[in-house]
Design a protein around this motif. Structure first.
Motif, mmCIF file in Angstrom:
data_model
loop_
_atom_site.group_PDB
_atom_site.id
_atom_site.type_symbol
_atom_site.label_atom_id
_atom_site.label_comp_id
_atom_site.label_asym_id
_atom_site.label_seq_id
_atom_site.Cartn_x
_atom_site.Cartn_y
_atom_site.Cartn_z
ATOM 1 N N ALA A 33 -1.094 7.343 -4.801
ATOM 2 C CA ALA A 33 -1.027 5.953 -4.340
ATOM 3 C C ALA A 33 -1.811 5.773 -3.044
ATOM 4 N N ALA A 34 -1.734 6.741 -2.130
ATOM 5 C CA ALA A 34 -2.471 6.657 -0.869
ATOM 6 C C ALA A 34 -3.965 6.589 -1.125
ATOM 7 N N GLU A 35 -4.438 7.401 -2.075
ATOM 8 C CA GLU A 35 -5.856 7.409 -2.412
ATOM 9 C C GLU A 35 -6.306 6.052 -2.961
ATOM 10 N N VAL A 36 -5.488 5.460 -3.834
ATOM 11 C CA VAL A 36 -5.840 4.179 -4.455
ATOM 12 C C VAL A 36 -5.667 3.008 -3.486
ATOM 13 N N LEU A 37 -4.600 3.039 -2.694
ATOM 14 C CA LEU A 37 -4.257 1.888 -1.854
ATOM 15 C C LEU A 37 -4.840 1.941 -0.445
ATOM 16 N N ALA A 38 -5.200 3.126 0.037
ATOM 17 C CA ALA A 38 -5.694 3.228 1.409
ATOM 18 C C ALA A 38 -7.114 3.777 1.485
ATOM 19 N N GLU A 40 -11.379 4.110 0.519
ATOM 20 C CA GLU A 40 -12.516 3.226 0.795
ATOM 21 C C GLU A 40 -12.578 2.047 -0.166
ATOM 22 N N ALA A 41 -12.240 2.265 -1.432
ATOM 23 C CA ALA A 41 -12.245 1.190 -2.429
ATOM 24 C C ALA A 41 -10.814 0.738 -2.683
ATOM 25 N N ALA A 42 -10.065 0.509 -1.606
ATOM 26 C CA ALA A 42 -8.633 0.225 -1.692
ATOM 27 C C ALA A 42 -8.334 -1.010 -2.531
ATOM 28 N N VAL A 43 -7.274 -0.882 -3.302
ATOM 29 C CA VAL A 43 -6.747 -1.988 -4.087
ATOM 30 C C VAL A 43 -5.728 -2.707 -3.223
ATOM 31 N N VAL A 44 -5.782 -4.040 -3.190
ATOM 32 C CA VAL A 44 -4.787 -4.827 -2.474
ATOM 33 C C VAL A 44 -3.990 -5.588 -3.530
ATOM 34 N N ALA A 45 -2.700 -5.397 -3.530
ATOM 35 C CA ALA A 45 -1.839 -6.039 -4.514
ATOM 36 C C ALA A 45 -0.840 -6.946 -3.808
ATOM 37 N N PRO A 46 -0.479 -8.063 -4.420
ATOM 38 C CA PRO A 46 0.515 -8.936 -3.803
ATOM 39 C C PRO A 46 1.923 -8.351 -3.863
ATOM 40 N N LEU A 47 2.148 -7.387 -4.775
ATOM 41 C CA LEU A 47 3.474 -6.797 -4.949
ATOM 42 C C LEU A 47 3.339 -5.300 -5.183
ATOM 43 N N LEU A 65 1.123 5.189 6.326
ATOM 44 C CA LEU A 65 -0.327 5.232 6.150
ATOM 45 C C LEU A 65 -0.891 3.841 5.861
ATOM 46 N N LEU A 66 -0.241 3.108 4.965
ATOM 47 C CA LEU A 66 -0.697 1.757 4.636
ATOM 48 C C LEU A 66 -0.540 0.815 5.823
ATOM 49 N N ARG A 67 0.527 1.006 6.588
ATOM 50 C CA ARG A 67 0.771 0.182 7.777
ATOM 51 C C ARG A 67 -0.344 0.396 8.806
ATOM 52 N N GLN A 68 -0.732 1.653 9.020
ATOM 53 C CA GLN A 68 -1.789 1.967 9.982
ATOM 54 C C GLN A 68 -3.103 1.318 9.597
ATOM 55 N N GLY A 69 -3.373 1.234 8.307
ATOM 56 C CA GLY A 69 -4.612 0.626 7.827
ATOM 57 C C GLY A 69 -4.515 -0.873 7.631
ATOM 58 N N GLY A 70 -3.386 -1.478 7.995
ATOM 59 C CA GLY A 70 -3.210 -2.921 7.841
ATOM 60 C C GLY A 70 -3.101 -3.363 6.393
ATOM 61 N N LYS A 71 -2.734 -2.461 5.495
ATOM 62 C CA LYS A 71 -2.705 -2.762 4.062
ATOM 63 C C LYS A 71 -1.415 -3.432 3.603
#
Length: 135
Positions: A33-38, A40-47, A65-71
């Protein structure tokens, strides 16, 4: 996005979401999940449905990790089995909505929770009560 390591639970949630017209991406551990969501080609999902007991980084590590990247700013997160995480580990102002659902999961109840509109984050409003402009 669904991040759950339990195959039966994941299949049940994915099936319930698909029959209600939702598209899902399912990952089975926090590292994937970290690789997909955080990445370089991060996916942003509403949920994001996030199992609180994940292998690898774990749910807390992934959220950090997602919090640090503003995701997490625009992602509503529902922690599944979240009774194991303390509130200050998962919710900080301006980082999107975080809710908890205890296990065993009640799928109809989870689907009702997903369909309800998110509660506005009070930290995302300006002094005049209006929404804050996107940055």
């Amino acid at each position: 996005i669904l991040v759950a390591h339990d195959v039966l639970q994941g299949q049940g949630i994915e099936r319930a979401l698909h029959t209600r017209g939702y598209r899902t991406g399912w990952m089975t551990d926090a590292d994937e999940a970290a690789e997909v969501l955080a990445g370089e080609a991060a996916v942003v999902a509403p949920l994001m449905l996030l199992d609180a007991d994940l292998p690898g980084l774990g749910a807390g590590g992934l959220m950090s990790l997602l919090r640090q990247g503003g995701k997490l700013a625009h992602t509503r997160t529902i922690l599944l089995g979240a009774d194991v995480l303390e509130t200050n580990d998962v919710r900080r102002p301006g980082e999107g909505e975080v809710e908890r659902v205890a296990k065993p999961l009640d799928l109809p109840g989870l689907m009702r929770l997903i369909r309800r509109p998110p509660v506005p984050d009070p930290s995302a409003t300006e002094g005049n009560g209006g929404p804050q402009a996107p940055r």
